[in-house]
Write a protein that holds these residues in place. Structure first.
Motif, PDB file in Angstrom:
ATOM      1  N   SER A 263      23.496  16.961  10.970  1.00  0.00           N
ATOM      2  CA  SER A 263      24.442  18.013  10.634  1.00  0.00           C
ATOM      3  C   SER A 263      25.483  17.481   9.647  1.00  0.00           C
ATOM      4  CB  SER A 263      25.121  18.494  11.923  1.00  0.00           C
ATOM      5  OG  SER A 263      26.156  19.415  11.667  1.00  0.00           O
ATOM      6  N   SER A 264      25.654  18.181   8.547  1.00  0.00           N
ATOM      7  CA  SER A 264      26.717  17.874   7.574  1.00  0.00           C
ATOM      8  C   SER A 264      26.723  16.428   7.108  1.00  0.00           C
ATOM      9  CB  SER A 264      28.095  18.222   8.143  1.00  0.00           C
ATOM     10  OG  SER A 264      28.236  19.609   8.294  1.00  0.00           O
TER      11      SER A 264
ATOM     12  N   ILE B   7      21.060  20.394   9.236  1.00  0.00           N
ATOM     13  CA  ILE B   7      21.874  21.581   9.486  1.00  0.00           C
ATOM     14  C   ILE B   7      23.124  21.526   8.617  1.00  0.00           C
ATOM     15  CG2 ILE B   7      23.205  22.834  11.228  1.00  0.00           C
ATOM     16  CD1 ILE B   7      21.257  21.505  13.315  1.00  0.00           C
ATOM     17  N   GLY B   8      23.347  22.605   7.892  1.00  0.00           N
ATOM     18  CA  GLY B   8      24.567  22.767   7.115  1.00  0.00           C
ATOM     19  C   GLY B   8      25.377  23.923   7.681  1.00  0.00           C
ATOM     20  N   TRP B   9      26.593  24.023   7.233  1.00  0.00           N
ATOM     21  CA  TRP B   9      27.511  25.065   7.708  1.00  0.00           C
ATOM     22  C   TRP B   9      28.030  25.825   6.494  1.00  0.00           C
ATOM     23  CZ3 TRP B   9      27.870  25.482  12.962  1.00  0.00           C
ATOM     24  CH2 TRP B   9      27.305  24.432  13.680  1.00  0.00           C
TER      25      TRP B   9
ATOM     26  N   LYS C  57      18.541  24.333   7.868  1.00  0.00           N
ATOM     27  CA  LYS C  57      19.135  25.516   8.476  1.00  0.00           C
ATOM     28  C   LYS C  57      20.612  25.537   8.113  1.00  0.00           C
ATOM     29  CE  LYS C  57      18.861  28.616  11.980  1.00  0.00           C
ATOM     30  NZ  LYS C  57      17.918  29.615  12.284  1.00  0.00           N
ATOM     31  N   VAL C  58      21.106  26.708   7.698  1.00  0.00           N
ATOM     32  CA  VAL C  58      22.529  26.881   7.430  1.00  0.00           C
ATOM     33  C   VAL C  58      23.086  27.808   8.507  1.00  0.00           C
ATOM     34  CG1 VAL C  58      24.284  27.667   5.802  1.00  0.00           C
ATOM     35  CG2 VAL C  58      22.221  26.532   4.948  1.00  0.00           C
TER      36      VAL C  58
ATOM     37  N   PRO D 152      28.430  26.091  19.127  1.00  0.00           N
ATOM     38  CA  PRO D 152      28.151  27.526  18.977  1.00  0.00           C
ATOM     39  C   PRO D 152      26.703  27.846  19.353  1.00  0.00           C
ATOM     40  CG  PRO D 152      28.310  26.466  16.834  1.00  0.00           C
ATOM     41  CD  PRO D 152      28.703  25.448  17.849  1.00  0.00           C
ATOM     42  N   MET D 153      26.505  29.057  19.849  1.00  0.00           N
ATOM     43  CA  MET D 153      25.184  29.474  20.311  1.00  0.00           C
ATOM     44  C   MET D 153      24.132  29.316  19.223  1.00  0.00           C
ATOM     45  SD  MET D 153      23.367  30.261  22.815  1.00  0.00           S
ATOM     46  CE  MET D 153      24.634  30.492  24.012  1.00  0.00           C
ATOM     47  N   GLU D 154      24.476  29.566  17.975  1.00  0.00           N
ATOM     48  CA  GLU D 154      23.514  29.428  16.880  1.00  0.00           C
ATOM     49  C   GLU D 154      23.023  27.975  16.756  1.00  0.00           C
ATOM     50  OE1 GLU D 154      23.004  31.060  12.304  1.00  0.00           O
ATOM     51  OE2 GLU D 154      25.028  30.644  13.035  1.00  0.00           O
ATOM     52  N   LEU D 155      23.899  27.009  16.968  1.00  0.00           N
ATOM     53  CA  LEU D 155      23.502  25.597  16.941  1.00  0.00           C
ATOM     54  C   LEU D 155      22.613  25.277  18.144  1.00  0.00           C
ATOM     55  CD1 LEU D 155      23.616  22.676  15.902  1.00  0.00           C
ATOM     56  CD2 LEU D 155      25.781  22.429  17.161  1.00  0.00           C
TER      57      LEU D 155
END
Length: 157
Positions: A31-32, A104-106, A129-130, A142-145
């Motif tokens: 992530s990031s 994973i990006g934000w 995935k963003v 967060p639920m999406e993560l």
């Protein structure tokens, strides 16, 4: 799972397990963080301790806490050590992992734009995935993560 600077030890631990015949992860979630051969990267690498302390105070306040001087000082030292490790981790040639990677990006990340994660494709079977959020939203799980991780891990159950 490794976010930002902790993504590098997550990757390197995977490499060391692979090289030494250890048990391998089923999946690596990054992530990031730019791919190791594209780093070191990020504005935090250029901040002095006072500037790091300000960033830590802002994060503590954002998460609803009170920035006590001793806690800020302790975390500044930890962050400085993490940044020095990040700065010194140079990977000139990607080492391919034999298991999937999800980078994973934000979408509101001002530290590491999701468009900078593409280099992970050189490390094996990578997907991208963003998610909705900023650089530190992963801390709130967060639920999406959680759904992204759970969905990828279902095949191993």
């Amino acid at each position: 799972f490794g976010h930002c600077g902790s993504a590098l030890p997550s990757y390197e631990a995977s490499v060391q397990l692979m090289r030494n015949g250890g048990p391998l992860p089923s999946h690596l979630f990054i992530s990031s963080q730019v791919a190791p051969h594209e780093g070191p990267y990020g504005r935090f690498l250029e901040l002095d301790d006072q500037e790091l302390a300000v960033e830590i105070e802002l994060l503590i306040h954002k998460m609803g806490g009170k920035a006590l001087p001793d806690i800020v000082e302790l975390n500044t030292g930890i962050m400085r050590s993490d940044l020095e490790a990040n700065r010194s981790y140079i990977q000139s040639c990607p080492e391919t992992l034999p298991f999937p990677i999800t980078a994973i990006g934000w979408n509101r990340d001002k530290e590491v734009n999701p468009s900078l994660l593409g280099g992970w494709k050189e490390y094996g079977q990578a997907s991208f995935k963003v998610l909705d959020g900023d650089h530190h939203d992963f801390l709130q799980a967060p639920m999406e993560l959680l759904s992204t991780i759970a969905e990828a891990m279902r095949r191993y159950i």
